[in-house]
Write a protein that holds these residues in place. Sequence first.
Motif, PDB file in Angstrom:
ATOM      1  N   GLY A 393       0.802  -1.322  -0.128  1.00  9.19           N
ATOM      2  CA  GLY A 393       0.051   0.000   0.090  1.00  9.19           C
ATOM      3  C   GLY A 393       0.874   1.183  -0.007  1.00  9.19           C
ATOM      4  O   GLY A 393       2.007   1.438   0.666  1.00  9.19           O
ATOM      5  N   GLY A 394       0.341   2.351  -0.523  1.00 12.45           N
ATOM      6  CA  GLY A 394       0.967   3.509  -0.785  1.00 12.45           C
ATOM      7  C   GLY A 394       0.697   4.509   0.284  1.00 12.45           C
ATOM      8  O   GLY A 394       1.310   5.477   0.557  1.00 12.45           O
ATOM      9  N   HIS A 395      -0.296   3.994   1.159  1.00 11.33           N
ATOM     10  CA  HIS A 395      -0.620   4.887   2.472  1.00 11.33           C
ATOM     11  C   HIS A 395      -0.309   4.124   3.706  1.00 11.33           C
ATOM     12  O   HIS A 395      -0.927   3.657   4.303  1.00 11.33           O
ATOM     13  N   ASP A 396       1.185   4.250   3.931  1.00 11.70           N
ATOM     14  CA  ASP A 396       1.462   3.348   5.217  1.00 11.70           C
ATOM     15  C   ASP A 396       1.471   2.171   5.385  1.00 11.70           C
ATOM     16  O   ASP A 396       1.093   1.334   6.364  1.00 11.70           O
ATOM     17  N   THR A 397       1.666   1.316   4.248  1.00  8.52           N
ATOM     18  CA  THR A 397       1.343  -0.129   4.368  1.00  8.52           C
ATOM     19  C   THR A 397       0.400  -0.555   5.029  1.00  8.52           C
ATOM     20  O   THR A 397       0.281  -1.436   6.136  1.00  8.52           O
ATOM     21  N   SER A 398      -0.976   0.052   4.838  1.00  8.08           N
ATOM     22  CA  SER A 398      -2.233  -0.325   5.342  1.00  8.08           C
ATOM     23  C   SER A 398      -2.966  -1.568   4.676  1.00  8.08           C
ATOM     24  O   SER A 398      -4.485  -1.469   4.650  1.00  8.08           O
ATOM     25  N   ALA A 399      -2.491  -2.030   3.463  1.00  6.56           N
ATOM     26  CA  ALA A 399      -3.244  -3.088   2.594  1.00  6.56           C
ATOM     27  C   ALA A 399      -2.726  -4.498   2.801  1.00  6.56           C
ATOM     28  O   ALA A 399      -1.557  -4.605   2.894  1.00  6.56           O
ATOM     29  N   LEU A 400      -3.607  -5.341   2.878  1.00  5.95           N
ATOM     30  CA  LEU A 400      -3.160  -6.896   2.731  1.00  5.95           C
ATOM     31  C   LEU A 400      -3.199  -7.517   1.537  1.00  5.95           C
ATOM     32  O   LEU A 400      -4.059  -6.744   0.511  1.00  5.95           O
ATOM     33  N   ARG A 401      -2.142  -8.094   0.865  1.00  4.25           N
ATOM     34  CA  ARG A 401      -2.063  -8.733  -0.236  1.00  4.25           C
ATOM     35  C   ARG A 401      -2.446  -9.985  -0.283  1.00  4.25           C
ATOM     36  O   ARG A 401      -1.666 -10.827   0.490  1.00  4.25           O
ATOM     37  N   VAL A 402      -3.242 -10.635  -1.153  1.00  2.00           N
ATOM     38  CA  VAL A 402      -3.773 -12.086  -1.145  1.00  2.00           C
ATOM     39  C   VAL A 402      -3.317 -12.511  -2.650  1.00  2.00           C
ATOM     40  O   VAL A 402      -3.964 -11.918  -3.558  1.00  2.00           O
ATOM     41  N   ALA A 403      -2.347 -13.372  -2.642  1.00  2.00           N
ATOM     42  CA  ALA A 403      -1.963 -13.782  -3.967  1.00  2.00           C
ATOM     43  C   ALA A 403      -1.532 -15.162  -3.984  1.00  2.00           C
ATOM     44  O   ALA A 403      -0.396 -15.511  -4.193  1.00  2.00           O
TER      45      ALA A 403
END
Length: 428
Positions: A393-403
């Motif tokens: 995430g571009g906003h302070d690593t606040s996105a979870l990534r599922v891949a």
Amino acid sequence: MNDDLLGRHRAVLPDWLALYYDEPLEITHGEGRHVWDAQGNRYLDFFGGILTTMTAHALPEVTKAVTEQAERIVHSSTLYLNRPMVDLAERIAQLSGIPDARVFFTTSGTEANDTALLLATAYRRSNTILAMRNSYHGRSFSAVGVTGNRGWSPTSLSPLQTLYVHGGVRTRGPFADLDDYDYVAACVDDLKDLLGHSRPPAALIAEPIQGVGGFTSPPDGLYAAFREVLHERGVLWISDEVQTGWGRTGEHFWGWQAHARSGPPDMMTFAKGIGNGMSIGGVVARAEVMNCLDANSISTFGGTQITMAAGLANLTYLLEHDLQGNARRVGGLLIERLRAAAAHVPAVREVRGRGLMIGIELTKPGTDEADPAAASAVLEAARAGGLLIGKGGGHDTSALRVAPPLSLNVAEAEEGAAILEDALRSIQ
């Protein structure tokens, strides 16, 4: 956790080499969609070594190809004819959609993007590059210089003049409230205005779906609209397919195909999944662009026989088992399951993505303020439940990534979604 190994890691490796988890994890082996740690704990892997284990862990077809090639010869460099390299280059050139394509192999996505930037600047005689805000293109000096995500860009120094364009993040920024048609039009107008104030650029480099940025993407057709503007001025389009390639999005084999109105890009970079864990990257370009260099060059380790053998076996398996179709079907089920779970968690701002490339953005409830602490807490809770996921995430690593690997089945998708639902609920 092996405390001695962690201590040794900290003693000899850089402080800036990131480790996941409060108690870092040592993965010792894997099979299919699962991995095991040094204590024997089993995890469902929904991150695949940062989207690198594309088909499956310990895929027999790949391990067999690597073993058989290692028994013949491992490496000779590009100074000698290399049958596996030519075989894989032919397959990729045909699949790329780029006419009269040439392929150059590297050892990573960073090196692939570095090569594409070299080609573009040499071909256009310009060191000005257009890049997207919130983007990530690698760790080299030139790749950092075109990375629009401050968390992954440690220096403002660069051999390039980089100009950042709107459009990579649909739900944030000055155009977020517009509908898709007006959003694309506004981004195109912004691009035209930017071009009117700059020296002629060499290229636009863009990820169709921003990977490290948290799996964000523009509306379909944005890069086709950009391409029409750029083509009039002779500016090249580089599609960074390091994370979106090989059918991961389900709907298309390449991410650029969601923006295909104006045809394929001039160049395309790839890496990660094609090697299923082996170090393969590369550039595909029109012959006119690829052949523009007027100096000798080689690659010591790009295209080495053992990695090419792995890539060939992996690509063959992916195509023969229609893993793109599986990503579309199982990924569609997974994203709907996660959206249903997230509807009951106020901290979830958005569940987005395509195929088996899904982002879950977390914010402080009732606001658009990023919540990296919540993302870290969910990462820890998912691990405790037996699931490995990523962050970005571009906003302070606040996105979870599922891949997950593209061979994920429905039962595993349901299992992973249930664990992730519990992890999300745990932060309320």
